[in-house]
Enzyme design. Structure first.
Site, PDB file in Angstrom:
ATOM      1  N   ASP A 263      32.565  43.942  31.396  1.00 23.27           N
ATOM      2  CA  ASP A 263      33.350  42.776  31.802  1.00 23.27           C
ATOM      3  C   ASP A 263      32.361  41.629  32.039  1.00 23.27           C
ATOM      4  OD1 ASP A 263      35.348  41.038  32.427  1.00 23.27           O
ATOM      5  OD2 ASP A 263      36.309  42.289  33.936  1.00 23.27           O
TER       6      ASP A 263
HETATM    7  C1  BGC Z   1      38.114  39.424  33.355  1.00 22.76           C
HETATM    8  C2  BGC Z   1      38.513  40.158  32.099  1.00 22.76           C
HETATM    9  C3  BGC Z   1      38.484  39.216  30.929  1.00 22.76           C
HETATM   10  C4  BGC Z   1      37.104  38.604  30.823  1.00 22.76           C
HETATM   11  C5  BGC Z   1      36.920  37.696  29.629  1.00 22.76           C
HETATM   12  C6  BGC Z   1      36.862  38.619  33.191  1.00 22.76           C
HETATM   13  O1  BGC Z   1      36.655  37.764  34.265  1.00 22.76           O
HETATM   14  O2  BGC Z   1      37.972  40.354  34.395  1.00 22.76           O
HETATM   15  O3  BGC Z   1      39.783  40.725  32.255  1.00 22.76           O
HETATM   16  O4  BGC Z   1      38.865  39.883  29.765  1.00 22.76           O
HETATM   17  O5  BGC Z   1      36.859  37.872  32.001  1.00 22.76           O
HETATM   18  O6  BGC Z   1      37.567  36.510  29.765  1.00 22.76           O
END
Ligand code: BGC
Length: 732
Positions: A263
């Protein structure tokens, strides 16, 4: 491309070129015209890293994507294409209801349709992979990201996770109009301590395996091309560094063979968690654990080379991850067609087209949950109805993740009601947020410039309007930015100015219907005490205003069921239906002090999982079983007859729950093991059947063996998780 050619390609790449495949870039790397630029180098990325980047995040638009891809491939030493990834959650430009709302439809096919529409629009705009579905099980309404989940139930979430993957990817993600799916956040992100985002999760291995893992596994089984690690520590180990979780559970046990991305900055955060001393160590731990792609940090790009050259990491380990990235590109067909479906003409034709809007409207109508109704709904077109509240003209009702959609494309309640031709009055009454407050959304700051004086004036107008009407529909709720990522709340009620509006309006007009906008279950005790009907509409998406109008005026009966319990108050949270029996079960009648209960609030939520009313009524016959024993290989059929006893067409979601009466470990009081939603005409009745097999009865026993234990079971079939309509059988 032949797999052997991928291996050759891998063999031809230099160490740095391989490392850069694991690096994820973003829009900051590219100027408007699609050229890799300087600002990125200021963030510690070298020109070479940018030139050789493997994937990018958040870049959308057919023309832009094509330009960036063309340039990238020309400059790349081996002409390897990028993969364009983005968060396309409940829609791209035509927005469907938020995932939690979709869970309320108890109709995974509908979510599949939503994913198909999202994929069609997103792929025309150049997106090749979406970071969806989020298969996290959620039980704590304080956590803002419950809106991205389909709720508190393992079985329901699993059916949705697989449907979403199928919707995005179809039979083959290479096909036109399809995109790759990325199941997230692995694992246990939905269980943050105290509901605070990014907080740690402590889950016993049994709870993890029985309750939390199945939905991710369902997405993997359905073929999700990618998976994403979670931000949280799981039992004290950050997920991106959890070798057991990623290598043994995800890859070996679940059979996931796709690319695993961290993530956002989660590799670097291994350091913040205190498990790595520095970025270098974080990179080492993450690659060893099996995290292939580094989203948004330089841990891999700056440190893997040194770690490999010093012999601390083997090059073979790196090669495995790089090969997965190449395989991802190959599965998407990018070596043959690097632009995939990016097409300016298709983009214009598909985005917000009538067909997509229609599908979004139909989906929204199925997600609304009628919690209360004393007969005041449906409304009649001719009766004078005042639509009051900040949501009457609000366009921001798309949910926190609709980052590519324009709220201007949303149909408001006022527009919906007006085009329906109803006899209606309108007043806003107050703002969504309290005066002079602001809240940061995913990318923008929502500022409420209204002062208390402005609000007093609006309140006065609202009260006058309520006085002139036969009925009032109060359109209230949370602000769109009050749920979603980094939107945990300790007080899960509506903003103060809206509470005041509710009280004042209810004082002058008792014929009150509350239409509630929310990204999570809220404490609605006060609304319940003042309104004669409550319709939960969540964050309904682009066609919200039309869908709400059609349901309020009875063109369609509401048919949603709660995918997550609505607590009586935040003190009960987490509250969910499939809890365990305690040694001192509560008995409301008992004077015994020493029972498992609160002194000041009930144990039961205000509205339980699976609950929701309709404009018509249904009866469900007693449960019939075609035997009273089941063998490990056999099937038992449970059936009921459902009848629409009212005067309107409507849908009932018939739910099958099973209780394992006694196990080698304590078992939940009941668990959802099937559901069927059926639309019935007035007086129509239908028999529905559920096939029960030992597979549905399995859990991790005292020895952590996944099996169904012989013994007695109770089957419940009814219209919510409290049903007492039951029968018994024995598993031999
Ligand atoms: C979130 C994810 C997301 C990623 C990319 C993160 O802050 O937890 O769910 O896919 O950002 O945008």
């Amino acid at each position: 491309m032949e797999h052997s050619r991928l291996l050759e390609l891998l063999g031809e790449m230099s160490l740095e070129e391989k490392i850069n495949q694991l690096f994820q870039g973003n829009s900051m790397f590219y100027e408007e015209d699609g050229i890799a630029t300087g600002p990125a180098s200021q963030q510690g990325f070298t020109e070479k890293t940018i030139r050789e980047t493997g994937t990018v995040l958040g870049i959308i638009g057919a023309a832009k994507v094509k330009k960036i891809q063309k340039e990238h491939m020309e400059n790349h030493p081996h002409h390897i294409p990028l993969v364009f990834m983005a968060d396309i959650i409940n829609g791209c430009r035509t927005v469907f209801p938020i995932p939690l709302a979709q869970g309320a439809a108890f109709n995974p096919e509908l979510a599949k349709t939503g994913a198909e529409v999202a994929a069609r629009e997103a792929s025309a705009s150049g997106i090749q992979v979406t970071f969806s579905p989020m298969a996290d099980l959620v039980r704590d309404a304080r956590w803002g990201r419950v809106m991205e989940s389909t709720g508190e139930d393992t079985y329901l979430n699993s059916r949705y996770a697989e449907a979403l993957v199928r919707g995005y990817q179809g039979d083959d993600p290479k096909q036109p109009g399809k995109i790759g799916a990325c199941v997230k956040h692995f694992a246990g992100y939905g269980a943050p301590t105290a509901g605070r985002d990014y907080n740690n999760a402590e889950l016993s291995e049994r709870t993890l395996r029985d309750d939390y893992l199945p939905a991710y596994a369902a997405a993997v089984k359905a073929g999700a091309l990618m998976a994403m690690t979670s931000f949280n520590t799981l039992n004290r180990i950050p997920s991106s560094a959890n070798r057991w979780l990623l290598r043994q559970v995800l890859r070996e046990e679940m059979g996931f063979d796709g690319a695993l991305i961290s993530d956002w900055a989660a590799i670097e955060e291994i350091m913040n968690h205190g498990m790595a001393a520095d970025r270098r160590e974080a990179a080492k731990l993450a690659l060893e654990a099996g995290t292939d792609i580094d989203m948004m940090t330089t841990c891999y790009s700056n440190h893997l080379k040194e770690l490999i050259e010093s012999g601390e990491l083997s090059e073979a380990l790196l090669d495995t991850s790089v090969l997965r990235v190449l395989e991802l590109k190959n599965r998407l067909g990018l070596f043959e067609n690097p632009y995939k479906d990016a097409d300016e003409e298709a983009e214009k034709r598909l985005i917000l087209c009538q067909e997509h809007r229609e599908k979004a409207k139909n989906a929204a109508k199925e997600t609304f949950v009628l919690l209360e109704n004393n007969g005041i709904l449906p409304l009649k077109r001719e009766e004078k109805t005042a639509f009051i509240g900040p949501y009457v003209e609000e366009k921001s009702m798309l949910g926190a993740w609709s980052i590519f959609a324009d709220p201007e494309d949303t149909v408001t309640i006022r527009e919906g009601v007006t085009s329906y031709g109803a006899n209606a009055l309108f007043a806003s009454g107050c703002s969504v947020l309290d005066p002079q407050t602001s809240i940061m959304g995913m990318s923008e700051l929502y500022k409420n410039a209204k002062t208390q004086t402005d609000l007093d004036e609006l309140l006065g107008e609202a009260v006058d309007t309520a006085l002139r009407a036969d009925k009032v529909v109060l359109c209230i709720g949370e602000h769109v930015a009050q749920s979603g990522e980094a939107a945990s709340r300790g007080d899960i009620t509506i903003p103060e100015c809206q509470k005041k509006l509710l009280r004042e309006v209810a004082r002058v007009n008792k014929n009150l219907v509350a239409v509630l906008f929310n990204g999570r279950p809220l404490d609605i005790r006060e609304i319940k005490s003042l309104a004669k009907a409550i319709l939960v509409v969540w964050m309904p998406g682009t066609e919200g205003g039309n869908a709400i109008t059609e349901v309020l005026y009875g063109k369609t009966s509401p048919s949603g069921k709660l995918p997550m319990s609505f607590p009586c108050c935040v003190g009960q949270v987490p509250v969910f239906y499939n809890e365990f029996k305690t040694g001192r079960p509560n008995d409301a009648q008992s004077k015994n002090r020493f029972l498992s209960r609160y002194l000041d609030i009930p144990n039961e939520p205000l509205y339980p999982f699976g609950y929701g009313l309709s404009y018509t009524g249904f009866t469900i016959s007693p449960v019939r079983l075609d035997g009273n024993t089941l063998t490990q290989e056999g099937t038992l059929t449970a059936s009921v007859t459902v009848k629409n006893t009212g005067k309107r067409r409507g849908a009932e979601t018939v739910q099958l729950y099973i209780r394992d009466d006694a196990g080698s470990v304590v078992r939940p009081v009941r668990e959802l093991r099937g559901f069927q939603k059926l639309w019935l005409e007035p007086e129509e009745e239908r028999e529905i059947r559920f096939e029960i097999t030992a597979e549905l009865l399995k859990f991790h026993d005292i020895h952590m063996k996944y099996q169904a234990e012989p013994g007695s079971f109770t089957v419940f079939i009814g219209n919510d998780s409290r049903t007492q309509n039951q029968a018994a059988f024995t598993l031999l």
